[in-house]
Design a protein around this motif. Structure first.
Motif, PDB file in Angstrom:
ATOM      1  N   PHE A 129       8.099  43.519   4.445  1.00 54.44           N
ATOM      2  CA  PHE A 129       8.498  43.602   5.811  1.00 54.44           C
ATOM      3  C   PHE A 129       9.350  44.897   6.012  1.00 54.44           C
ATOM      4  O   PHE A 129       9.586  45.053   7.433  1.00 54.44           O
ATOM      5  N   LEU A 169      -1.401  45.475   7.462  1.00 56.09           N
ATOM      6  CA  LEU A 169      -0.631  44.726   8.362  1.00 56.09           C
ATOM      7  C   LEU A 169      -1.289  43.387   8.631  1.00 56.09           C
ATOM      8  O   LEU A 169      -0.498  42.402   8.680  1.00 56.09           O
ATOM      9  N   THR A 203       0.629  39.946   7.709  1.00 57.96           N
ATOM     10  CA  THR A 203       0.570  38.859   8.760  1.00 57.96           C
ATOM     11  C   THR A 203       0.183  37.494   8.155  1.00 57.96           C
ATOM     12  O   THR A 203       0.811  36.604   8.351  1.00 57.96           O
ATOM     13  N   PHE A 253       2.167  34.106   7.388  1.00 62.40           N
ATOM     14  CA  PHE A 253       1.634  32.901   7.964  1.00 62.40           C
ATOM     15  C   PHE A 253       1.528  31.686   6.936  1.00 62.40           C
ATOM     16  O   PHE A 253       1.773  30.524   7.307  1.00 62.40           O
TER      17      PHE A 253
END
Length: 83
Positions: A38, A56, A60, A64
């Motif tokens: 990141f 992306l 994500t 998560f």
């Protein structure tokens, strides 16, 4: 944060170790979250193009999954304790 300090060197060092130590280092490397994924500083400094939407989305989902994992660990740890 720690994986960004030793992440690349851990993989390189593991190649010179005995097989049991190499496996232990690889388990550590893949078990810890990689927050350097990141870190977009290098992309911004060197003027790279934007991040692809598929990447992306993958990052994500990665974040998560780790969030769910640590929330589950916290729940299991604190569910029987009295606060």
């Amino acid at each position: 944060y720690l994986i960004s300090l030793y992440g690349a060197s851990l993989r390189e060092t593991a190649l010179a170790m005995t097989p049991p130590a190499r496996i232990a280092c690889q388990v550590i490397y893949y078990a810890f979250p990689h927050f350097e994924f990141f870190d977009l500083r290098q992309r911004l400094i060197h003027g790279w193009e934007g991040v692809a939407p598929s990447l992306l989305g993958t990052l994500t989902l990665y974040a998560f999954a780790y969030t769910i994992f640590f929330l589950l660990l916290a729940y299991l740890s604190f569910r029987k304790r009295s606060l």
